[in-house]
Write an enzyme that holds these catalytic residues in place. Structure first.
Site, PDB file in Angstrom:
ATOM      1  CE  LYS A  45      -4.405  -1.829   1.214  1.00 34.71           C
ATOM      2  NZ  LYS A  45      -5.419  -2.136   2.214  1.00 34.71           N
TER       3      LYS A  45
ATOM      4  NE  ARG B 240      -7.448  -8.272   0.280  1.00 36.50           N
ATOM      5  CZ  ARG B 240      -7.033  -7.498  -0.711  1.00 36.50           C
ATOM      6  NH1 ARG B 240      -6.012  -6.692  -0.525  1.00 36.50           N
ATOM      7  NH2 ARG B 240      -7.643  -7.517  -1.880  1.00 36.50           N
TER       8      ARG B 240
HETATM    9  N1  HH2 Z   1      -7.461  -3.773   0.784  1.00 36.60           N
HETATM   10  C1  HH2 Z   1      -7.817  -3.760  -0.513  1.00 36.60           C
HETATM   11  C2  HH2 Z   1      -8.901  -4.545  -0.939  1.00 36.60           C
HETATM   12  N2  HH2 Z   1      -9.559  -5.353  -0.089  1.00 36.60           N
HETATM   13  N3  HH2 Z   1      -9.852  -6.217   2.066  1.00 36.60           N
HETATM   14  C3  HH2 Z   1      -9.503  -6.260   3.362  1.00 36.60           C
HETATM   15  N4  HH2 Z   1     -10.153  -7.076   4.206  1.00 36.60           N
HETATM   16  N5  HH2 Z   1      -8.474  -5.495   3.853  1.00 36.60           N
HETATM   17  C4  HH2 Z   1      -7.771  -4.648   3.045  1.00 36.60           C
HETATM   18  O1  HH2 Z   1      -6.862  -3.941   3.549  1.00 36.60           O
HETATM   19  C5  HH2 Z   1      -8.121  -4.585   1.670  1.00 36.60           C
HETATM   20  C6  HH2 Z   1      -9.198  -5.395   1.200  1.00 36.60           C
HETATM   21  C7  HH2 Z   1      -7.072  -2.915  -1.469  1.00 36.60           C
HETATM   22  O2  HH2 Z   1      -6.023  -3.635  -2.061  1.00 36.60           O
HETATM   23  P1  HH2 Z   1      -6.095  -4.383  -3.484  1.00 36.60           P
HETATM   24  O3  HH2 Z   1      -7.212  -5.358  -3.540  1.00 36.60           O
HETATM   25  O4  HH2 Z   1      -4.785  -4.959  -3.782  1.00 36.60           O
HETATM   26  O5  HH2 Z   1      -6.327  -3.230  -4.517  1.00 36.60           O
HETATM   27  P2  HH2 Z   1      -7.622  -2.689  -5.221  1.00 36.60           P
HETATM   28  O6  HH2 Z   1      -8.612  -2.281  -4.195  1.00 36.60           O
HETATM   29  O7  HH2 Z   1      -7.109  -1.540  -6.040  1.00 36.60           O
HETATM   30  O8  HH2 Z   1      -8.188  -3.803  -6.072  1.00 36.60           O
END
Ligand code: HH2
Length: 260
Positions: A197, A239
């Protein structure tokens, strides 16, 4: 928890796994690397992201969940009830809910639920300057109340997540990680998603003559440090995008922490 984003625009792996075959292959690779759960998402929740619509989100995720579920526990990363229901029907046994509002869907489906804290919504959460009087106390209180509601509604497996980067400044994120033991002390299972992040990039910027904040692919070491800190603090699940390295780091840390 290994991340597979079936999206064109996720902040770190957007576009890489939009194709279903590529997404399933990525999920299986993360299982081989040691993931216990694969989190399948069809909508980016990065700051500024626009909602994609339930039909498209479902089209992106359902087949991938169905293909992975015979091999590994799958979770569906969504804020939309119909997308979660379709994924449960396809084999998902965990609803990873960044809106912390889908407990009834999890209860009806007889699956687990992750309640994540977010201030605002993804479109605007980082534009309006996030504000808290005491970020840790407020997040812990919010999650405790959501978890209690879910338990009363019949959800048998509840996870809480402080929502690193969701309507938080770097200082808020650091406070939440530094005092993660206060969330652990609620007695609920805790999951943390800090992997790659942006706040990690701004922390390492300026070090070693590097002026620019590190990009998502340059945040591995910082992500691993946070993962190890979380596990050592009693967090039950991390995660992560870089599963092999995260499993390795956690194992080394566990070995190093053993007396004798
Ligand atoms: N962060 C993201 C998405 N889902 N779920 C949980 N439980 N906790 C988190 O910190 C979290 C999450 C954001 O990361 P990512 O899925 O890699 O990116 P994007 O939202 O751009 O798809």
């Amino acid at each position: 928890m290994g991340v597979v984003n079936v999206t064109p625009d996720s902040f770190s792996d957007g576009g890489r796994y939009l194709d279903h075959e590529a997404a399933v292959a990525r999920g299986l690779q993360l299982v081989a690397e040691g993931a216990d759960v694969i989190d399948v998402g069809g909508e980016s929740t990065r700051p500024g992201a626009e909602p994609v619509g339930a039909a498209e989100e479902r089209r992106r995720t359902e087949a991938v969940v169905a293909a992975l579920s015979p091999h590994v526990r799958t979770s569906i990363d969504t804020r939309t009830a119909s997308v979660a229901e379709a994924a449960i029907a396809a084999g998902a046994t965990l609803v990873n809910d960044v809106s912390a509002s889908l407990h009834a869907v999890a209860a009806a489906g007889g699956v687990g639920w992750v309640a994540m804290h977010m201030q605002g919504d993804p479109r605007t959460m980082q534009q309006r300057r996030p504000h808290y009087d005491d970020v840790v106390a407020e997040v812990v209180d919010f999650l405790r109340r959501r978890a209690d509601t879910a338990c009363s509604a019949g959800v048998g497996e509840v996870w809480v997540d402080p929502g690193i980067g969701f309507g938080k400044t770097p200082a808020h994120n650091l406070a939440l990680l530094g005092r993660i033991d206060e969330l652990v002390a609620t007695g609920h299972r805790v999951v943390v998603g800090a992997s790659r992040k942006r706040f990690l990039g701004s922390l390492t910027a300026g070090a070693d003559g590097v002026d620019e904040p590190a990009g998502p692919d340059d945040r591995l070491e910082a992500s691993l440090a946070v993962a190890v800190w979380c596990y050592a603090s009693g967090v039950g699940m991390v995660r992560a995008h870089d599963v092999a390295a995260t499993v390795d780091a956690a194992r080394h840390a566990a070995r190093g922490a053993r007396p004798g």
